[in-house]
Design a protein around this motif. Structure first.
Motif, PDB file in Angstrom:
ATOM      1  N   PRO A  29       0.815  -1.219   0.000  1.00 46.75           N
ATOM      2  CA  PRO A  29       0.000   0.000   0.000  1.00 46.75           C
ATOM      3  C   PRO A  29       0.846   1.265   0.000  1.00 46.75           C
ATOM      4  CG  PRO A  29      -0.802  -1.572   1.630  1.00 46.75           C
ATOM      5  CD  PRO A  29       0.531  -2.068   1.165  1.00 46.75           C
ATOM      6  N   GLY A  30       0.376   2.267  -0.750  1.00 46.79           N
ATOM      7  CA  GLY A  30       1.030   3.564  -0.782  1.00 46.79           C
ATOM      8  C   GLY A  30       0.361   4.546   0.153  1.00 46.79           C
ATOM      9  N   THR A  31       0.991   5.686   0.318  1.00 47.45           N
ATOM     10  CA  THR A  31       0.445   6.701   1.226  1.00 47.45           C
ATOM     11  C   THR A  31      -0.579   7.598   0.545  1.00 47.45           C
ATOM     12  OG1 THR A  31       2.276   8.189   0.665  1.00 47.45           O
ATOM     13  CG2 THR A  31       2.576   6.741   2.576  1.00 47.45           C
ATOM     14  N   SER A  32      -0.553   7.665  -0.787  1.00 46.58           N
ATOM     15  CA  SER A  32      -1.476   8.541  -1.502  1.00 46.58           C
ATOM     16  C   SER A  32      -2.852   7.902  -1.621  1.00 46.58           C
ATOM     17  CB  SER A  32      -0.940   8.853  -2.901  1.00 46.58           C
ATOM     18  OG  SER A  32      -1.899   9.580  -3.650  1.00 46.58           O
ATOM     19  N   LYS A  33      -3.881   8.712  -1.430  1.00 46.91           N
ATOM     20  CA  LYS A  33      -5.250   8.236  -1.599  1.00 46.91           C
ATOM     21  C   LYS A  33      -5.797   8.564  -2.982  1.00 46.91           C
ATOM     22  CE  LYS A  33      -5.376   6.910   2.714  1.00 46.91           C
ATOM     23  NZ  LYS A  33      -5.303   5.464   3.058  1.00 46.91           N
TER      24      LYS A  33
ATOM     25  N   LYS B  20       4.721   6.376  -2.211  1.00 46.25           N
ATOM     26  CA  LYS B  20       3.565   7.262  -2.357  1.00 46.25           C
ATOM     27  C   LYS B  20       2.454   6.535  -3.106  1.00 46.25           C
ATOM     28  CE  LYS B  20       2.325  11.936  -3.870  1.00 46.25           C
ATOM     29  NZ  LYS B  20       2.814  13.185  -4.513  1.00 46.25           N
ATOM     30  N   ARG B  21       2.819   5.924  -4.219  1.00 45.67           N
ATOM     31  CA  ARG B  21       1.851   5.124  -4.976  1.00 45.67           C
ATOM     32  C   ARG B  21       1.850   3.694  -4.440  1.00 45.67           C
ATOM     33  NH1 ARG B  21       0.366   6.534 -10.390  1.00 45.67           N
ATOM     34  NH2 ARG B  21       1.327   8.439 -11.168  1.00 45.67           N
ATOM     35  N   THR B  22       0.698   3.094  -4.437  1.00 41.62           N
ATOM     36  CA  THR B  22       0.614   1.665  -4.127  1.00 41.62           C
ATOM     37  C   THR B  22       1.343   0.873  -5.207  1.00 41.62           C
ATOM     38  OG1 THR B  22      -1.458   1.827  -2.901  1.00 41.62           O
ATOM     39  CG2 THR B  22      -0.985  -0.294  -3.938  1.00 41.62           C
TER      40      THR B  22
ATOM     41  N   THR C  26       7.647   6.065  -7.264  1.00 41.37           N
ATOM     42  CA  THR C  26       6.763   5.979  -6.095  1.00 41.37           C
ATOM     43  C   THR C  26       7.123   6.939  -4.977  1.00 41.37           C
ATOM     44  OG1 THR C  26       8.138   4.151  -5.258  1.00 41.37           O
ATOM     45  CG2 THR C  26       6.198   3.557  -6.537  1.00 41.37           C
ATOM     46  N   LYS C  27       8.172   7.749  -5.158  1.00 38.70           N
ATOM     47  CA  LYS C  27       8.533   8.713  -4.112  1.00 38.70           C
ATOM     48  C   LYS C  27       7.483   9.793  -3.953  1.00 38.70           C
ATOM     49  CE  LYS C  27      13.571   8.266  -4.040  1.00 38.70           C
ATOM     50  NZ  LYS C  27      14.852   8.924  -4.308  1.00 38.70           N
TER      51      LYS C  27
ATOM     52  N   LYS D 290       8.261   3.971   2.416  1.00 35.68           N
ATOM     53  CA  LYS D 290       6.806   4.146   2.288  1.00 35.68           C
ATOM     54  C   LYS D 290       6.508   4.726   0.912  1.00 35.68           C
ATOM     55  CE  LYS D 290       6.042   3.055   6.643  1.00 35.68           C
ATOM     56  NZ  LYS D 290       5.341   1.791   7.004  1.00 35.68           N
TER      57      LYS D 290
END
Length: 480
Positions: free
Chosen positions: A98-102, A167-169, A479-480, A165
């Motif tokens: 899972p990424g942090t961005s929704k 950003k993108r899943t 994904t950063k 972590k």
């Protein structure tokens, strides 16, 4: 661990049987070349897991990779083993980090687990034992496609160990069936049945990579090009067939099913489909042509500037690869006919294998074949399975840019060119459901193909490790 349609060996059982090096401490945070010992353990286990259709199990390979991911903290709900009851050994794995961005859509990492058949009696070495010799690793699948599958798993493991972590899943799909037309194809099944599970903005896949000047870099050779696959041809087989009442061979007639089929195939042999360029192939011919000083290089640049340049086309048609990149191609690959030595044939047939330029349908090609043959006595029928329409993804700077930037770091002075595959990958199934798919640069091979699909398949160790480092940084950059 989630299971779809089939039972799964528990991850706990599998973890207990893994080599100790699989649990080695992570490398220094952010070191693209770190953790080689753990990677080699993972790669060896995957390569030595037989995944041929005849006697292997992709499902077992998927379970083993899932177990390694679970060891570093992936939870059961992030790991999905899938297969069908009819094909229990042809399963695969989807893993989700899972990424942090929704709001930003995931990125999908795709690789196939299955390999082409390999007979021990034909090989110099055991095809399912990883053997190191003279800077190369030998075994079936060392390059196609377990190098990529192992790299993707290794990348997720290292991200987890580092505490990275994204950003993108990130999603990983390891599938079966890419190498065999009539096998269960995991990528196709996921696209049709579990679209949400693999939903992504785009996918990274096989199909790109580099080529040397004839020898491995560790042997004193030179890396001459790196490529990004941006699109591929569609694949479709057609059955050409003629029928006749036949009769006794002692009283022949000109109306003969074999002769009629032969005449149709001779017409096809002499026919060239119309020249076409896509954004990808135009960029390929312009950029790759600029690196050459021979007549082919000049013709490549000329055709990119003016597709109607018939003189340039004639030069390019002398190169079988360039000829194929410029058009749809159809070629006879199998033939059958007749029923007795002393009887006129009642039936004759041939398989024609077509590689269809992106944007054209099976129906379009079927109609063109009928026009070429120009004989109502020859039936032309698509042979299942019917593949999706080939779609070329965009040359998106947000995707291509990071590849170019890192290529300059890892392969200084080596041109990076976009290319359209004249073969086929599982990316066509993802493109059909709206997931553009790109073949990434990184590892390289020699012009002889390194035994892929043939005898004594091998990969240069320097290629494997450099490709691993490049892809680790590439995924992190996205994904950063």
């Amino acid at each position: 661990m989630r299971k779809l349609l089939t039972g799964v060996i528990s991850a706990a059982v599998l973890v207990s049987t893994m080599p100790g090096s699989a649990l080695a401490a992570p490398a220094a945070k952010g070191d693209p070349y770190g953790g080689e010992e753990a990677f080699r353990s993972l790669y060896k286990e995957l390569v030595e897991t037989n995944t041929t259709l005849s006697s292997g199990s992709c499902t077992l390979a998927a379970e083993r990779m899932a177990a390694r991911l679970k060891t570093v903290g992936f939870t059961d709900d992030q790991l999905t083993i899938f297969a069908t009851p009819e094909k229990p050994k042809e399963g695969g794995l989807v893993a989700v980090m899972p990424g942090t961005s929704k709001t930003e859509k995931p990125i999908l990492l795709l690789a196939h687990l299955d390999v082409v058949e390999a007979k021990r009696e034909d090989w110099v070495r055991d095809p399912f034992t990883l053997i190191e010799e003279n800077g190369y690793l030998y075994a079936r699948g060392t390059e196609d496609d377990k190098a990529m599958a192992a790299t993707w798993v290794d990348t997720l493991i290292r991200f987890k160990q580092e505490g990275f972590k994204p950003k993108r899943t990130l999603k990983l799909a390891l599938t079966c069936g890419e190498e065999t037309t009539y096998a269960f194809n995991g990528a196709e099944w996921l696209a049709k049945n579990k679209r949400d599970l693999i939903d992504a903005a785009y996918a990274l896949n096989e199909g790109g990579g580099g080529r040397t000047d004839g020898k491995g870099v560790s042997e004193g050779g030179k890396l001459v090009v790196e490529s990004i696959q941006v699109g591929e041809k569609g694949v479709q087989n057609f059955r050409l067939e003629t029928r006749n009442p036949g009769g006794h061979s002692s009283i022949p007639v000109r109306d003969n099913a074999i002769y009629e089929l032969a005449a149709a195939l001779v017409k096809l042999q002499a026919y060239d489909f119309k020249l076409e360029l896509s954004d990808t192939t135009r960029a390929f011919f312009a950029k790759a042509g600029a690196t050459r000083t021979d007549d082919l290089g000049k013709a490549m640049q000329a055709i990119a500037a003016n597709p109607a340049d018939s003189a340039a086309e004639a030069v390019l048609n002398t190169d079988r690869t360039f000829h194929s990149m410029l058009r749809t191609t159809c070629v006879a690959t199998l033939i059958d006919g007749g029923h007795a030595n002393n009887a006129l044939p009642q039936r004759a047939g041939a398989n024609v294998n077509c590689r269809i330029f992106p944007g054209h349908s099976i129906e379009e090609v079927q109609k063109e074949l009928q026009a070429v043959v120009a004989d109502t006595g020859v039936t032309i029928t698509p042979v299942p399975p019917l593949r999706p329409l080939a779609k070329t993804p965009p040359m998106d700077p947000a995707i291509i840019g990071p590849m170019e930037k890192l290529a300059a770091k890892y392969f200084p002075g080596v041109p990076l060119v976009p290319t359209m595959s004249t073969g086929a990958t599982d990316g066509i199934f993802l493109a059909a459901v709206g997931i553009p798919t790109y073949g990434v640069p990184g590892a390289w091979g020699n012009p002889d193909g390194n035994g892929v699909h043939g005898l004594n398949e091998r990969i240069e160790i320097k290629s494997l490790m450099t490709g691993r480092a490049y892809l680790y940084e590439l995924v992190k950059a996205y994904t950063k």
